[in-house]
Design a protein around this motif. Sequence first.
Motif, PDB file in Angstrom:
ATOM      1  N   ASP A   1       6.488   0.212  -6.924  1.00 24.39           N
ATOM      2  CA  ASP A   1       5.953  -0.195  -8.410  1.00 24.39           C
ATOM      3  C   ASP A   1       4.679  -0.854  -8.302  1.00 24.39           C
ATOM      4  O   ASP A   1       3.907  -1.057  -9.284  1.00 24.39           O
ATOM      5  CB  ASP A   1       6.860  -1.107  -8.990  1.00 24.39           C
ATOM      6  N   SER A   2       4.082  -1.423  -7.108  1.00 24.54           N
ATOM      7  CA  SER A   2       2.858  -2.052  -6.977  1.00 24.54           C
ATOM      8  C   SER A   2       1.495  -0.831  -6.795  1.00 24.54           C
ATOM      9  O   SER A   2       0.478  -1.435  -6.560  1.00 24.54           O
ATOM     10  CB  SER A   2       2.755  -2.989  -5.899  1.00 24.54           C
ATOM     11  N   ILE A   3       1.927   0.434  -6.439  1.00 25.89           N
ATOM     12  CA  ILE A   3       0.958   1.253  -6.127  1.00 25.89           C
ATOM     13  C   ILE A   3       0.168   1.574  -7.454  1.00 25.89           C
ATOM     14  O   ILE A   3       0.699   2.050  -8.457  1.00 25.89           O
ATOM     15  CB  ILE A   3       1.800   2.644  -5.681  1.00 25.89           C
ATOM     16  N   ALA A   4      -1.214   1.361  -7.464  1.00 28.03           N
ATOM     17  CA  ALA A   4      -2.001   1.584  -8.496  1.00 28.03           C
ATOM     18  C   ALA A   4      -2.209   3.172  -8.889  1.00 28.03           C
ATOM     19  O   ALA A   4      -2.177   3.328 -10.008  1.00 28.03           O
ATOM     20  CB  ALA A   4      -3.418   1.001  -8.300  1.00 28.03           C
ATOM     21  N   ASP A   5      -2.365   4.088  -8.058  1.00 25.90           N
ATOM     22  CA  ASP A   5      -2.670   5.363  -7.970  1.00 25.90           C
ATOM     23  C   ASP A   5      -1.539   5.952  -8.554  1.00 25.90           C
ATOM     24  O   ASP A   5      -0.359   6.216  -8.018  1.00 25.90           O
ATOM     25  CB  ASP A   5      -2.983   5.972  -6.677  1.00 25.90           C
ATOM     26  N   PRO A   6      -1.635   6.583 -10.057  1.00 30.50           N
ATOM     27  CA  PRO A   6      -0.416   6.973 -10.486  1.00 30.50           C
ATOM     28  C   PRO A   6       0.164   8.373  -9.904  1.00 30.50           C
ATOM     29  O   PRO A   6       1.301   8.560  -9.849  1.00 30.50           O
ATOM     30  CB  PRO A   6      -0.680   7.405 -11.929  1.00 30.50           C
TER      31      PRO A   6
ATOM     32  N   ARG B   1       2.054   7.023  -6.679  1.00 32.02           N
ATOM     33  CA  ARG B   1       3.232   6.142  -7.330  1.00 32.02           C
ATOM     34  C   ARG B   1       4.329   7.498  -7.442  1.00 32.02           C
ATOM     35  O   ARG B   1       5.497   7.432  -7.311  1.00 32.02           O
ATOM     36  CB  ARG B   1       3.272   5.482  -8.316  1.00 32.02           C
TER      37      ARG B   1
ATOM     38  N   THR C   1       0.778  -1.345   0.163  1.00 30.38           N
ATOM     39  CA  THR C   1      -0.078   0.018  -0.174  1.00 30.38           C
ATOM     40  C   THR C   1       0.926   1.226   0.114  1.00 30.38           C
ATOM     41  O   THR C   1       1.979   1.339   0.223  1.00 30.38           O
ATOM     42  CB  THR C   1      -0.863  -0.043   1.359  1.00 30.38           C
ATOM     43  N   TYR C   2       0.152   2.401  -0.109  1.00 32.42           N
ATOM     44  CA  TYR C   2       0.905   3.526  -0.188  1.00 32.42           C
ATOM     45  C   TYR C   2       1.606   3.859   1.316  1.00 32.42           C
ATOM     46  O   TYR C   2       2.681   4.333   1.436  1.00 32.42           O
ATOM     47  CB  TYR C   2      -0.266   4.830  -0.260  1.00 32.42           C
TER      48      TYR C   2
ATOM     49  N   LYS D   1      10.589  -1.773 -11.214  1.00 35.33           N
ATOM     50  CA  LYS D   1      10.013  -3.239 -11.707  1.00 35.33           C
ATOM     51  C   LYS D   1      10.700  -4.575 -11.368  1.00 35.33           C
ATOM     52  O   LYS D   1       9.946  -5.459 -10.974  1.00 35.33           O
ATOM     53  CB  LYS D   1       9.719  -2.996 -13.239  1.00 35.33           C
TER      54      LYS D   1
END
Length: 322
Positions: A267-272, A275, A223-224, A314
């Motif tokens: 790299d797993s954080i979905a919110d651009p 991230r 998570t963030y 990545k």
Amino acid sequence: MNPVVSIIIPAYNSGTYIKRCVESVLAQTFKSIEIIIIDDGSEKSSNEIYKCVAQWDERIFLYEQNNLGAAVARNSGLVRAKGEYVVFLDSDDYWNDDRFLEDAINQIKKTNCDIMLFEFIRNHNQKFEKTQKQLDVEKIRGKMDANKLNYIMANVYNIISPCSKIIKRELMVENDIYFPEGRLHEDIDWAMSLMSVCGTVDILNKAPYIRTIRENSASKKRTYKDCDDLLWVLEKWTARNDIDQNIKMAFYGQLCFQLFITMGMCDSIADPKQRSQLLKRIKQYYWLRKYPNNKKTRTAAALTRVFPFFICCKIFGAYINR
């Protein structure tokens, strides 16, 4: 008379595991102990099992709190502890050696060390694997200095875990060494704070601790806040000027490792937007890649010299999520 050892067990919905955990403590041949269970807001079904377990022995004490997290639970246990030494034990884990405490305390009496380290065995679906490679114990035992600390931080596999050590209680109390509350990965800051004030250290050459790997573990979720709290560790420890510079440098290898972990998690954080914010902060500490202290971090550091920053994120992300 106060017990010699206080065993602190934070428990959250661990009704399935707590009996095995406590049984392994009660089976110890060393009897001058107290067992402090902190129920961290578990569901009723688990809480009822804890209450049943607490009736087994007069040395078992159960305390309840709202769901405030492992850091608050461990701190609560430490405040209540009366033992000369403290051991943390997770409620889904257990000890597999009935003589563990007796052998450890006998060795502690000879060396009068502040911290006694010991090893883990990982249990994943009933497949048991020793986590620690061979150590040069003579590089660990004795008075702490920068060289010894650097070796420990680089080579002791579970050095960050609260559960991998027997600790002189006054060392934590007198130096105000508590777990930072409201943070994830709180054990990293706690462990480095503890090791920075350790005067003498020893290691028990056995692996009495069985670490249970649970498939639904919260540690698998990225998570963030995971990244934000790891960055807090990097920010705090690179900025510290209140400890010996050589001791601080000995922690850089661990901070290098946490840098690579943060890159992979990010790299797993979905919110651009989130991230992007995190990556910008991570870049401020990218210089820590110059301080690898073992084979794993040296390999990761080598990759950063070959591939661009974003590609490394990545690669590290694929590694930690494998």
